[in-house]
Design a protein around this motif. Structure first.
Motif, PDB file in Angstrom:
ATOM      1  N   ALA A 188       0.766  -1.162   0.134  1.00 17.41           N
ATOM      2  CA  ALA A 188       0.134   0.049   0.079  1.00 17.41           C
ATOM      3  C   ALA A 188       0.829   1.237   0.070  1.00 17.41           C
ATOM      4  N   SER A 189       2.106   1.076   0.652  1.00 16.59           N
ATOM      5  CA  SER A 189       2.849   2.361   0.762  1.00 16.59           C
ATOM      6  C   SER A 189       3.519   2.706  -0.483  1.00 16.59           C
ATOM      7  N   GLU A 190       3.858   1.587  -1.250  1.00 17.02           N
ATOM      8  CA  GLU A 190       4.257   1.739  -2.491  1.00 17.02           C
ATOM      9  C   GLU A 190       3.353   2.430  -3.624  1.00 17.02           C
ATOM     10  N   GLU A 191       2.214   2.054  -3.568  1.00 20.85           N
ATOM     11  CA  GLU A 191       1.178   2.710  -4.115  1.00 20.85           C
ATOM     12  C   GLU A 191       1.053   4.200  -3.823  1.00 20.85           C
ATOM     13  N   LEU A 192       1.091   4.384  -2.817  1.00 23.93           N
ATOM     14  CA  LEU A 192       0.859   6.023  -2.454  1.00 23.93           C
ATOM     15  C   LEU A 192       2.258   6.687  -2.897  1.00 23.93           C
ATOM     16  N   ALA A 193       3.444   6.077  -2.772  1.00 27.86           N
ATOM     17  CA  ALA A 193       4.577   6.616  -3.237  1.00 27.86           C
ATOM     18  C   ALA A 193       4.519   7.100  -4.788  1.00 27.86           C
ATOM     19  N   ARG A 194       3.993   6.055  -5.684  1.00 28.30           N
ATOM     20  CA  ARG A 194       3.969   6.081  -7.074  1.00 28.30           C
ATOM     21  C   ARG A 194       2.911   7.286  -7.463  1.00 28.30           C
ATOM     22  N   GLY A 232       4.394  12.783  -0.445  1.00 27.63           N
ATOM     23  CA  GLY A 232       5.153  13.531  -0.156  1.00 27.63           C
ATOM     24  C   GLY A 232       5.199  14.978  -0.926  1.00 27.63           C
ATOM     25  N   ASP A 233       4.551  14.892  -2.096  1.00 27.67           N
ATOM     26  CA  ASP A 233       4.324  16.251  -3.134  1.00 27.67           C
ATOM     27  C   ASP A 233       2.986  16.907  -2.777  1.00 27.67           C
TER      28      ASP A 233
END
Length: 343
Positions: A99-105, A277-278
């Motif tokens: 899930a964290s990787e999806e948000l990071a993308r 983050g953005d």
């Protein structure tokens, strides 16, 4: 011939000048587009939020993190704090990392939120995820962590368990995730504080699996939260040896803290909401303020009490500071662990 050469030179010069002008115009357009895109990402989007919120959960439905996210969304809607609906999606796997990787993308999407336990992702130097891919918004709740054993365990007290661990007996410890996970990190701090040389970890997929393994005699001890183990404490099927908080638990006042045994280690399992983050500071502040209002509702307080959780609202600055302090320690643990593995 001289006239032809002169004309050729003039043509080449004119073409060069035209290309330079066009290039300058293009560069200006690119710069303008980049600045415009940056400006569009700043501030609160118009009529925000004007569509449903994508709420990510990195753990299975029905678990602690899932219930916190779903209850948060429901109260925000029911109390008319947020009028847009929430779409809660469970992206399970790798201890919440999927899930964290999806948000990071998609870390510039102001419509994406995620529920995160403790200091979260972005600290493992071996992975592409960075803490800068995310922004913590606010913490919502916390729960005490207990060291417990089966009712038939030979360990009656935390001192007896620590003594056995020091003597390098084959004491098995169930951990949520592998040796490079967050719970192994906690046990490593206990190991250092108690002067233990080595620990025998048995990785578990989740806290519920750890409880099942204790009840079935597959492992000797593990960490647990009250909502998970409370019913088994009442029936006498498990024995709680210590709590990892600074002070004794109000719910289990007879259980000593780990510090009382001389091990200066204290932890609690806090949970909060993050975004990409953005995403702009204004969007982060929007959610922080609305989540604070949500935590002040009677419905939220009742949910915490029924789940054996404690109120723990921290604003963005306070929450981020806590995460960074613990995250940096976890990162150091992973770096030291990698050195040992490759010795």
């Amino acid at each position: 011939m001289k006239k032809m050469k002169a004309r050729s030179f003039v043509v080449v010069l004119l073409v060069t000048l035209v290309m330079l002008v066009l290039s300058a115009c293009n560069s200006s357009d690119v710069a303008s587009s980049s600045e415009k895109a940056k400006e569009e990402n700043e501030g609160l989007p118009e009529n925000y939020p004007n569509k449903s919120i994508d709420a990510l959960v990195g753990f299975a439905p029905g678990g602690g993190q899932d219930l916190i996210m779903r209850t948060t969304a429901q109260i925000l809607n029911d109390a008319e704090i947020i009028k847009q609906s929430f779409v809660v999606t469970n992206k399970t796997g790798a201890g919440g990392r999927i899930a964290s990787e999806e948000l990071a993308r998609q870390n510039s999407d102001p419509y994406k939120l995620i529920v995160i336990p403790e200091y979260g992702p972005g600290w493992d130097p071996r992975l592409s995820l960075k803490f800068s891919d995310f922004q913590p918004i606010a913490s919502l709740a916390t729960s005490e962590l207990f060291i417990y054993v089966h009712k038939d365990s030979p360990y009656e007290t935390i001192e007896e368990l620590l003594s056995s661990l020091k003597s390098e007996k084959d004491v098995t410890i169930g951990t949520l995730g592998p040796i490079d996970g967050g719970e192994a990190f906690k046990w490593d701090l206990i190991k250092q504080g108690a002067g233990i040389d080595k620990l025998n970890f048995v990785p578990m997929e989740g806290a519920s699996e750890g409880l099942t393994a204790v009840l079935g005699g597959q492992i000797d001890t593990t960490l647990g939260v009250l909502p998970l183990i409370n019913d088994y404490i009442k029936t006498g099927e498990v024995r709680v040896l210590a709590v990892l908080s600074e002070e004794r638990s109000k719910d289990l006042p007879d259980v000593p803290t780990l510090k009382e045994s001389g091990v200066e280690v204290a932890f609690h399992r806090y949970t909060g909401i993050w975004t990409g983050g953005d995403v702009s500071a204004e969007v982060v502040n929007y959610w922080a303020e609305n989540l604070e209002e949500m935590t002040e509702t009677d419905t939220w307080k009742k949910f915490l009490k029924n789940r054996g959780l404690s109120p723990y609202y921290l604003n963005t600055e306070e929450y981020t500071k806590l995460i960074e302090e613990e995250g940096i320690e976890f990162k150091k643990y992973l770096e030291d662990l990698e050195k040992i593995i490759f010795l």
